[in-house]
Write a protein that holds these residues in place. Structure first.
Motif, PDB file in Angstrom:
ATOM      1  N   LYS A 188       3.604  -4.131  10.072  1.00  0.00           N
ATOM      2  CA  LYS A 188       2.955  -5.023   9.034  1.00  0.00           C
ATOM      3  C   LYS A 188       1.570  -5.572   9.312  1.00  0.00           C
ATOM      4  CE  LYS A 188       5.362  -9.166  10.173  1.00  0.00           C
ATOM      5  NZ  LYS A 188       6.432 -10.175   9.853  1.00  0.00           N
ATOM      6  N   SER A 189       1.385  -5.445  10.764  1.00  0.00           N
ATOM      7  CA  SER A 189      -0.218  -6.185  11.370  1.00  0.00           C
ATOM      8  C   SER A 189      -1.187  -5.148  10.993  1.00  0.00           C
ATOM      9  CB  SER A 189      -0.056  -6.551  12.661  1.00  0.00           C
ATOM     10  OG  SER A 189       0.088  -5.297  13.368  1.00  0.00           O
ATOM     11  N   LEU A 190      -0.500  -3.852  10.612  1.00  0.00           N
ATOM     12  CA  LEU A 190      -1.607  -2.532  10.289  1.00  0.00           C
ATOM     13  C   LEU A 190      -1.740  -2.395   8.877  1.00  0.00           C
ATOM     14  CD1 LEU A 190      -0.277   0.001  12.808  1.00  0.00           C
ATOM     15  CD2 LEU A 190      -1.933  -1.940  13.095  1.00  0.00           C
ATOM     16  N   LEU A 191      -1.331  -3.209   8.067  1.00  0.00           N
ATOM     17  CA  LEU A 191      -1.536  -3.158   6.599  1.00  0.00           C
ATOM     18  C   LEU A 191      -3.014  -3.044   6.163  1.00  0.00           C
ATOM     19  CD1 LEU A 191       1.075  -5.288   4.794  1.00  0.00           C
ATOM     20  CD2 LEU A 191       0.671  -3.065   4.186  1.00  0.00           C
ATOM     21  N   LYS A 192      -3.761  -3.491   7.013  1.00  0.00           N
ATOM     22  CA  LYS A 192      -5.229  -3.360   6.321  1.00  0.00           C
ATOM     23  C   LYS A 192      -5.985  -2.148   7.274  1.00  0.00           C
ATOM     24  CE  LYS A 192      -5.611  -8.071   4.589  1.00  0.00           C
ATOM     25  NZ  LYS A 192      -6.638  -9.383   4.745  1.00  0.00           N
ATOM     26  N   SER A 193      -5.417  -1.587   8.261  1.00  0.00           N
ATOM     27  CA  SER A 193      -5.865  -0.452   9.082  1.00  0.00           C
ATOM     28  C   SER A 193      -6.272   0.684   8.304  1.00  0.00           C
ATOM     29  CB  SER A 193      -4.963  -0.321  10.390  1.00  0.00           C
ATOM     30  OG  SER A 193      -3.958   0.635   9.666  1.00  0.00           O
ATOM     31  N   LYS A 194      -7.307   1.271   9.077  1.00  0.00           N
ATOM     32  CA  LYS A 194      -7.661   2.609   8.659  1.00  0.00           C
ATOM     33  C   LYS A 194      -6.625   3.576   8.666  1.00  0.00           C
ATOM     34  CE  LYS A 194     -10.793   2.778  11.913  1.00  0.00           C
ATOM     35  NZ  LYS A 194     -10.686   1.629  12.736  1.00  0.00           N
ATOM     36  N   ILE A 195      -5.622   3.397   9.540  1.00  0.00           N
ATOM     37  CA  ILE A 195      -4.309   4.195   9.480  1.00  0.00           C
ATOM     38  C   ILE A 195      -3.604   4.334   8.105  1.00  0.00           C
ATOM     39  CG2 ILE A 195      -1.811   4.697  10.307  1.00  0.00           C
ATOM     40  CD1 ILE A 195      -2.931   3.592  13.135  1.00  0.00           C
ATOM     41  N   VAL A 196      -3.473   3.181   7.497  1.00  0.00           N
ATOM     42  CA  VAL A 196      -2.768   3.038   6.179  1.00  0.00           C
ATOM     43  C   VAL A 196      -3.855   3.744   5.133  1.00  0.00           C
ATOM     44  CG1 VAL A 196      -2.447   1.334   4.322  1.00  0.00           C
ATOM     45  CG2 VAL A 196      -1.482   1.001   6.518  1.00  0.00           C
ATOM     46  N   ARG A 197      -5.149   3.431   5.205  1.00  0.00           N
ATOM     47  CA  ARG A 197      -6.189   4.108   4.442  1.00  0.00           C
ATOM     48  C   ARG A 197      -6.125   5.648   4.398  1.00  0.00           C
ATOM     49  NH1 ARG A 197      -9.297  -0.094   6.273  1.00  0.00           N
ATOM     50  NH2 ARG A 197     -10.420   1.083   7.634  1.00  0.00           N
ATOM     51  N   PHE A 198      -5.749   6.099   5.760  1.00  0.00           N
ATOM     52  CA  PHE A 198      -5.659   7.678   6.153  1.00  0.00           C
ATOM     53  C   PHE A 198      -4.340   8.353   5.167  1.00  0.00           C
ATOM     54  CE2 PHE A 198      -3.580  10.866   8.548  1.00  0.00           C
ATOM     55  CZ  PHE A 198      -4.360  11.807   8.380  1.00  0.00           C
ATOM     56  N   CYS A 199      -3.235   7.407   5.309  1.00  0.00           N
ATOM     57  CA  CYS A 199      -1.974   7.771   4.700  1.00  0.00           C
ATOM     58  C   CYS A 199      -2.241   7.769   3.461  1.00  0.00           C
ATOM     59  CB  CYS A 199      -0.998   6.956   5.424  1.00  0.00           C
ATOM     60  SG  CYS A 199      -0.593   7.381   7.215  1.00  0.00           S
ATOM     61  N   THR A 200      -2.670   6.720   2.739  1.00  0.00           N
ATOM     62  CA  THR A 200      -3.065   6.764   1.136  1.00  0.00           C
ATOM     63  C   THR A 200      -3.675   7.842   0.871  1.00  0.00           C
ATOM     64  OG1 THR A 200      -2.850   4.457   1.369  1.00  0.00           O
ATOM     65  CG2 THR A 200      -3.730   5.150  -0.480  1.00  0.00           C
ATOM     66  N   MET A 201      -4.686   8.209   1.607  1.00  0.00           N
ATOM     67  CA  MET A 201      -5.624   9.203   0.996  1.00  0.00           C
ATOM     68  C   MET A 201      -4.831  10.676   0.961  1.00  0.00           C
ATOM     69  SD  MET A 201      -9.308  10.466   2.779  1.00  0.00           S
ATOM     70  CE  MET A 201      -8.231  11.206   4.375  1.00  0.00           C
ATOM     71  N   ILE A 202      -4.005  10.992   1.845  1.00  0.00           N
ATOM     72  CA  ILE A 202      -3.313  12.415   2.021  1.00  0.00           C
ATOM     73  C   ILE A 202      -1.787  12.128   1.123  1.00  0.00           C
ATOM     74  CG2 ILE A 202      -4.559  13.125   3.879  1.00  0.00           C
ATOM     75  CD1 ILE A 202      -1.997  12.337   5.513  1.00  0.00           C
ATOM     76  N   LYS A 203      -1.702  10.970   0.643  1.00  0.00           N
ATOM     77  CA  LYS A 203      -0.511  10.593  -0.177  1.00  0.00           C
ATOM     78  C   LYS A 203       0.826  10.878   0.909  1.00  0.00           C
ATOM     79  CE  LYS A 203      -2.335  12.193  -4.376  1.00  0.00           C
ATOM     80  NZ  LYS A 203      -2.807  11.117  -4.661  1.00  0.00           N
ATOM     81  N   MET A 204       0.720  10.320   2.155  1.00  0.00           N
ATOM     82  CA  MET A 204       1.991  10.178   2.996  1.00  0.00           C
ATOM     83  C   MET A 204       2.383   8.790   2.565  1.00  0.00           C
ATOM     84  SD  MET A 204       3.612  11.294   5.663  1.00  0.00           S
ATOM     85  CE  MET A 204       2.426  12.935   5.748  1.00  0.00           C
ATOM     86  N   PRO A 205       3.837   8.924   2.703  1.00  0.00           N
ATOM     87  CA  PRO A 205       4.746   7.846   2.458  1.00  0.00           C
ATOM     88  C   PRO A 205       4.408   6.938   3.532  1.00  0.00           C
ATOM     89  CG  PRO A 205       5.978   9.897   1.654  1.00  0.00           C
ATOM     90  CD  PRO A 205       4.743  10.082   2.387  1.00  0.00           C
ATOM     91  N   ILE A 206       4.540   5.523   3.292  1.00  0.00           N
ATOM     92  CA  ILE A 206       4.468   4.625   4.287  1.00  0.00           C
ATOM     93  C   ILE A 206       5.979   3.523   4.030  1.00  0.00           C
ATOM     94  CG2 ILE A 206       3.279   2.624   5.522  1.00  0.00           C
ATOM     95  CD1 ILE A 206       0.761   3.982   4.056  1.00  0.00           C
ATOM     96  N   ILE A 207       6.399   3.199   5.260  1.00  0.00           N
ATOM     97  CA  ILE A 207       7.274   2.175   5.568  1.00  0.00           C
ATOM     98  C   ILE A 207       6.877   1.100   6.298  1.00  0.00           C
ATOM     99  CG2 ILE A 207       9.697   1.518   6.200  1.00  0.00           C
ATOM    100  CD1 ILE A 207      10.480   4.313   5.642  1.00  0.00           C
TER     101      ILE A 207
END
Length: 236
Positions: A188-207
């Protein structure tokens, strides 16, 4: 794979002060409340797939044994926490759940050799229910990609930190490319990270794991598709 995101996922089952984590009772409680179940598996010395998080049994049993160096017959007689529950086999958990709720199975791979992956895949081949596997170990996920691609697999990544370094991000991209996961499971500490932005951009589901309050759940679901929770009773 939408089933995986239909309800909150109970971290190591729905455990409390009186119900031990990764126990059959914790899993039964999760089923009763229609929560998905996250659990941890590893191999015993004699090749049994057990549901247990730690490498060593001491924290939960007060007995100092290394799981992968101990035969299951010796592990089974240990009591979990302050009750008479035993360390369950994955087979026992599958028999209990019987497809009632989805399962998220984390492979605890301390020294990769492919044996845990092979054993888990064999058990899941006979199971009629909804499930996915996940791991921090990219070799473990590559095994599933190459040998059991029909099983949804998720890349676990992250630890408690305030930000992700550029090196962390490149490591993530390397593991992502190597494993071709179906979803990502992040701290959960990575919610604001570039990893989340990357996954959102490619529509990769996130848990997101592990959320500990309704407020954290609400915050996480603004960017993620599902949460793994512990310590409270979330709304479905």
């Amino acid at each position: 794979m939408k089933w995986l995101f239909n309800s909150p996922i109970a971290h190591r089952g729905l455990h409390t002060k009186n119900v031990c984590e990764n126990s059959l009772n914790a899993f039964a409680q999760a089923i009763e409340h229609s929560y998905g179940i996250e659990l941890d598996v590893q191999l015993t010395q004699d090749g049994k797939v057990v549901v247990f998080h730690d490498l060593n049994t001491f924290r939960l049993t007060n007995k100092d044994l290394e799981v992968d160096k101990t035969e299951y017959a010796e592990l089974k007689i240990l009591s979990l926490g302050n009750n008479q529950e035993h360390i369950p086999l994955l087979k026992e958990v599958l028999d209990l759940v019987q497809g009632k709720v989805p399962l998220l199975i984390e492979l605890k791979v301390f020294e990769y050799n492919g044996e845990l992956e092979k054993a888990v895949s064999k058990l899941l081949d006979k199971y009629h229910g909804e499930y996915a596997v996940c791991s921090f170990n990219h070799q473990s996920l590559k095994w599933f990609k190459n040998h059991s691609p029909q099983i949804p697999r998720g890349l676990l990544f992250g630890e408690e930190r305030k930000k992700v370094s550029l090196r962390d991000f490149f490591n993530f991209i390397y593991y992502f490319d190597a494993t071709k996961p179906n979803f990502i499971s992040l701290n959960k500490s990575l919610l604001k990270s570039k990893i989340v932005r990357f996954c959102t951009m490619i529509k990769m589901p996130i848990i997101i794991w592990t959320v500990n309050s309704a407020q954290e759940q609400k915050k996480a679901l603004k960017k993620a598709n599902a949460v793994i929770f512990e310590g409270f009773m979330p709304s479905n």
